[in-house]
Design a protein around this motif. Sequence first.
Motif, mmCIF file in Angstrom:
data_model
loop_
_atom_site.group_PDB
_atom_site.id
_atom_site.type_symbol
_atom_site.label_atom_id
_atom_site.label_comp_id
_atom_site.label_asym_id
_atom_site.label_seq_id
_atom_site.Cartn_x
_atom_site.Cartn_y
_atom_site.Cartn_z
ATOM 1 N N PHE A 193 1.129 -1.450 0.348
ATOM 2 C CA PHE A 193 0.279 -0.139 -0.043
ATOM 3 C C PHE A 193 0.585 1.033 -0.037
ATOM 4 N N GLN A 194 2.151 1.534 1.124
ATOM 5 C CA GLN A 194 2.958 1.584 0.701
ATOM 6 C C GLN A 194 3.424 2.603 -0.861
ATOM 7 N N LEU A 195 4.135 1.418 -1.436
ATOM 8 C CA LEU A 195 4.059 1.729 -2.502
ATOM 9 C C LEU A 195 3.386 2.235 -3.398
ATOM 10 N N LEU A 196 2.116 1.530 -3.199
ATOM 11 C CA LEU A 196 1.198 1.953 -4.564
ATOM 12 C C LEU A 196 0.784 3.587 -3.645
ATOM 13 N N LYS A 197 0.279 4.042 -2.908
ATOM 14 C CA LYS A 197 0.821 5.383 -2.833
ATOM 15 C C LYS A 197 1.256 6.116 -3.601
ATOM 16 N N GLN A 198 3.007 6.011 -2.777
ATOM 17 C CA GLN A 198 4.141 6.530 -3.375
ATOM 18 C C GLN A 198 4.053 7.303 -5.056
ATOM 19 N N PHE A 199 3.481 5.221 -6.105
ATOM 20 C CA PHE A 199 2.847 5.540 -7.348
ATOM 21 C C PHE A 199 2.254 7.047 -7.342
ATOM 22 N N THR A 200 1.172 6.803 -6.632
ATOM 23 C CA THR A 200 -0.048 7.643 -7.264
ATOM 24 C C THR A 200 0.547 9.032 -6.897
ATOM 25 N N GLN A 201 1.084 9.262 -5.855
ATOM 26 C CA GLN A 201 1.771 10.320 -5.650
ATOM 27 C C GLN A 201 2.438 11.163 -6.942
ATOM 28 N N GLU A 202 2.743 9.937 -7.243
ATOM 29 C CA GLU A 202 4.416 10.725 -8.795
ATOM 30 C C GLU A 202 3.238 11.044 -9.835
ATOM 31 N N THR A 203 2.520 9.995 -9.767
ATOM 32 C CA THR A 203 1.268 10.372 -11.670
ATOM 33 C C THR A 203 0.841 11.455 -10.735
ATOM 34 N N ALA A 233 1.548 7.103 -19.181
ATOM 35 C CA ALA A 233 1.115 6.233 -19.401
ATOM 36 C C ALA A 233 2.001 4.669 -18.796
ATOM 37 N N GLU A 234 2.527 4.857 -19.061
ATOM 38 C CA GLU A 234 3.962 3.729 -18.537
ATOM 39 C C GLU A 234 3.673 3.400 -17.115
ATOM 40 N N LYS A 235 3.948 5.279 -16.342
ATOM 41 C CA LYS A 235 3.646 4.747 -14.842
ATOM 42 C C LYS A 235 2.479 3.919 -14.333
ATOM 43 N N HIS A 236 1.093 5.038 -15.067
ATOM 44 C CA HIS A 236 -0.077 4.298 -14.838
ATOM 45 C C HIS A 236 -0.500 2.596 -15.039
ATOM 46 N N ARG A 237 0.429 2.104 -15.854
ATOM 47 C CA ARG A 237 0.884 0.554 -16.430
ATOM 48 C C ARG A 237 1.333 -0.260 -15.133
ATOM 49 N N THR A 238 2.091 0.097 -14.444
ATOM 50 C CA THR A 238 2.669 -0.101 -13.476
ATOM 51 C C THR A 238 2.432 -0.296 -12.509
ATOM 52 N N GLU A 250 -6.479 0.897 -22.965
ATOM 53 C CA GLU A 250 -6.007 -0.119 -21.658
ATOM 54 C C GLU A 250 -6.790 0.306 -20.484
ATOM 55 N N LEU A 251 -5.973 1.550 -20.387
ATOM 56 C CA LEU A 251 -5.693 1.747 -18.721
ATOM 57 C C LEU A 251 -7.072 1.541 -18.848
ATOM 58 N N SER A 252 -7.790 2.507 -19.375
ATOM 59 C CA SER A 252 -8.669 3.093 -19.231
ATOM 60 C C SER A 252 -10.115 1.967 -18.478
ATOM 61 N N THR A 253 -9.674 0.659 -19.561
ATOM 62 C CA THR A 253 -10.296 -0.583 -18.825
ATOM 63 C C THR A 253 -10.009 -0.791 -17.849
ATOM 64 N N THR A 254 -8.628 -1.092 -17.723
ATOM 65 C CA THR A 254 -8.524 -2.304 -16.441
ATOM 66 C C THR A 254 -8.425 -1.711 -15.308
ATOM 67 N N ILE A 255 -8.655 -0.247 -15.364
ATOM 68 C CA ILE A 255 -8.996 0.508 -14.059
ATOM 69 C C ILE A 255 -9.817 0.263 -13.394
ATOM 70 N N THR A 256 -10.797 -0.236 -14.700
ATOM 71 C CA THR A 256 -12.294 -0.064 -14.547
ATOM 72 C C THR A 256 -13.284 -1.351 -14.094
ATOM 73 N N ALA A 257 -12.226 -2.148 -14.992
ATOM 74 C CA ALA A 257 -11.922 -3.777 -14.400
ATOM 75 C C ALA A 257 -11.621 -3.889 -12.658
ATOM 76 N N LEU A 258 -10.820 -2.867 -12.173
ATOM 77 C CA LEU A 258 -10.350 -3.096 -11.383
ATOM 78 C C LEU A 258 -11.682 -2.691 -10.102
ATOM 79 N N LEU A 259 -11.902 -1.825 -10.624
ATOM 80 C CA LEU A 259 -12.842 -0.966 -9.195
ATOM 81 C C LEU A 259 -14.388 -2.130 -9.569
ATOM 82 N N SER A 260 -14.760 -2.796 -10.829
ATOM 83 C CA SER A 260 -15.758 -3.074 -10.252
ATOM 84 C C SER A 260 -15.746 -4.810 -9.633
ATOM 85 N N GLN A 261 -14.413 -5.126 -10.107
ATOM 86 C CA GLN A 261 -14.270 -6.683 -9.732
ATOM 87 C C GLN A 261 -13.855 -5.841 -7.888
#
Length: 810
Positions: A148-158, A232-237, A317-328
């Motif tokens: 979670f700490q890593l994801l928060k860091q990634f999200t803040q960077e993007t 986009a690459e950062k979001h993919r990661t 693809e990123l838009s589809t992925t993030i929406t699918a994650l939310l749905s799941q």
Amino acid sequence: MALWAKAQTLQGDALQQMQNLYGTHFPIEVRHYFAHWIEDQPWQDIDPDVRGHEGKARMILDALIKQLQYKYDQLSDTDFLLRLKMKEIADHFTKNYGSNPLDLVRIIKHCISTEQALVDQATGLNQEMLSAEGAARSETNRKISEAFQLLKQFTQETENDLRVMQQKQEFFVIQYQESIRLQAQLQQVQQQPAQDPTRVLNETNLTKKKAEVDTLLQQEAQQLLQMRITLAEKHRTTFHHLSELQQRIVEEELIQWKRRQQLAGNGGPQEETLDLLQQWCEALAEIIWTNRQQIKRVEMQRQQLPIQQPGPDILPELSTTITALLSQLVTSTFIIEKQPPQVLKTQTRFQASVRLLVGGKLNVHMNPPNVKATIISENQARALLRNERIKDNDNSGEILNNTGVMEYHQATRILGVTFRNMQLKRIKRPEKKGQETVCEEKFTILFQSQFSVGGNELVFQVRTMSLPIVVIVHGNQDSNAWATILWDNAFAEPNRNPFCVPAEVTWSQLASALNCKWTYVNGRPLSDSNMKYLAAKAFNINNPPESEDFGQSKISWSQFNKEPLQPNRSFTFWQWFDGVMELTKKNLKGPWEDGTILGFVNKDRARDTMLMSKQNGTFLLRFSDSEIGGITIAWVAQDPNNPSERQVWNLQPFTTRDFGIRSLADRIHDLPHLVNLYPDIPKDEAFSKYYTPIREKNPQNDGYVPAALKATVETLPPPIASPMTYDNPNTPLPMEGPTSPTEKPTIMSPDSEMLGACGPADFDGNGGEADMSDDFLSELSNLSSENLTDNIDVNKLLNLEFVDKDAKPF
């Protein structure tokens, strides 16, 4: 106050989390000044989801308000502000919780449990953490926290990159406007006469400036394009790590919680609270939603400033992925917190509760969703998992009070609904499969709802199914129904096709499930020797060798609860086991926990190995092999037919109905034949605490003589020439008279469980034993146990005479 003292030592994030628990709904001042009183209350006895506990909750509320008023009265005028605070809190509690005190109980229980979890996590005093499983759990929690700490860091960077990119795009637009302005000026200058001396100079300057701006625009466009690709690459990661973490939480941790919930149905440890899982799921929801909003902002920027991108565009693809994650995440966290009963009788009320772990974070409660419950068959459940639609009216029964609205509790951040008064009115059974009985048919209760997120931007259809349910219509089906449930709970595989279970398992697997169930019901677990006895009984093996290991032997469902235990028995292994388990639960739990009941002992072993080597009067208690839910007393004594030999005798088994008349301990106390409990414990030492206290005589002369029941074992008979019948095991055949006037004959046979053990009490004028006349016996036999003493003729009782040797016992 021990917990509050520890909570005050928390540091950093743990302290902040603890402080966040409190607010106007439950001020921290109350927790501080009344810590000792709060921690002494019986919170475990009050369930805020059970309306029947509202009376207890109101007592808590009233007592707390009195504590506040008392504190107000004790404070001096120098504590003016604190006095006002106490009065304000008392008024607030009266106003907000007076009509529903269960809400206050829910809040306080949530605060205490969260404090305990934070203290345990910070201090490491939780005993579970000392075990290997606890250490593994701690390591899992640590890894998830780091993820979670890593994801928060990634999200803040993007987020930072997106902000910079927005600024750069705005700068580009400004420069582009400048280029257009210069182009317009240049065109205007070029329209001037050629002989105008200022035209050449202005044209040269404007051309130079425009070239500089165009060069800058090209550079900015390249940088913007590169930033878009990099972002986009950062979001993919980020999405890759997010997907892995969500899979770990939803498909591992949440599935494990559901598995523990299922095993709890067999008596396993109660599942942990959902607070930690909800915390994780809410953190996932927040990160997913933030990243989804970032993707939408990127799409908007691209619409505002289209730039041709070389290579494939991964933004869709990123838009589809993030929406699918939310749905799941949303659909997976719609769960059943409190399962409906797994053995469900028609026309009986039952409860269940459903919860959405991410509801508060996604503001689902702003438009409170409805939840509907229906009962469906095993085949219908399979169709749903294949994403096949079933009609709304295509269910397997009718449930009353099957709809509810999800409510959000601000203090606990729980969005859920509790169905308190559901009732299965009728059941529609599917066609039978082969030899399947109605107690092997499995159903499930399907909970369905619809959630909207982001102002109806996204709408989710969600559903979740309960654990398998067996529907019965009569109490005599209960045991067989629980056999189906125990087998399913113990051996169900994760993500199975509903509701498939193996047809056979190893004995060690079944033994573990039986021991878990027994321990939950009766406290003391089964020993290795108990398990070996049960294995021999299940496999119908008499006197197996000591070296026999049944661990990996396969036992089938048919052997467990379809085939008779023995050819001459009408009941199955499970029915026998369930019978002695219920007998112990209702009548023998205390002695079982003390270890005074051996129970699982073979008759031959009790005789040859255990009792024959002990002194006369040594006895033990073992469960009957011939009767469901029976326990017999075996003891060693001299053979009256051959004084030079000894025999082991077995009393006719006692059942729950017998113990409703007189308890086991009292029966043992009544029988002088029983001296020492095996191996050599005096019976009074083993059972005296369970004896019924002797009632004090009524000091008033009310005209009645007190009466009491007493168990007797009658004199062992001499050899009988005529054949013995068992039409009525309590009625002896003709024999010689008793050896003393106070001893009554009965049929007894070595190693038999069909001995007369207990008849109605006999009394003389002083309350002692005496033989009774036929007339009085006939009159007494017509009395029910409820009105026995009320109908005794005292005059007859005081004039009893001993019966002669031909008197016929009743």
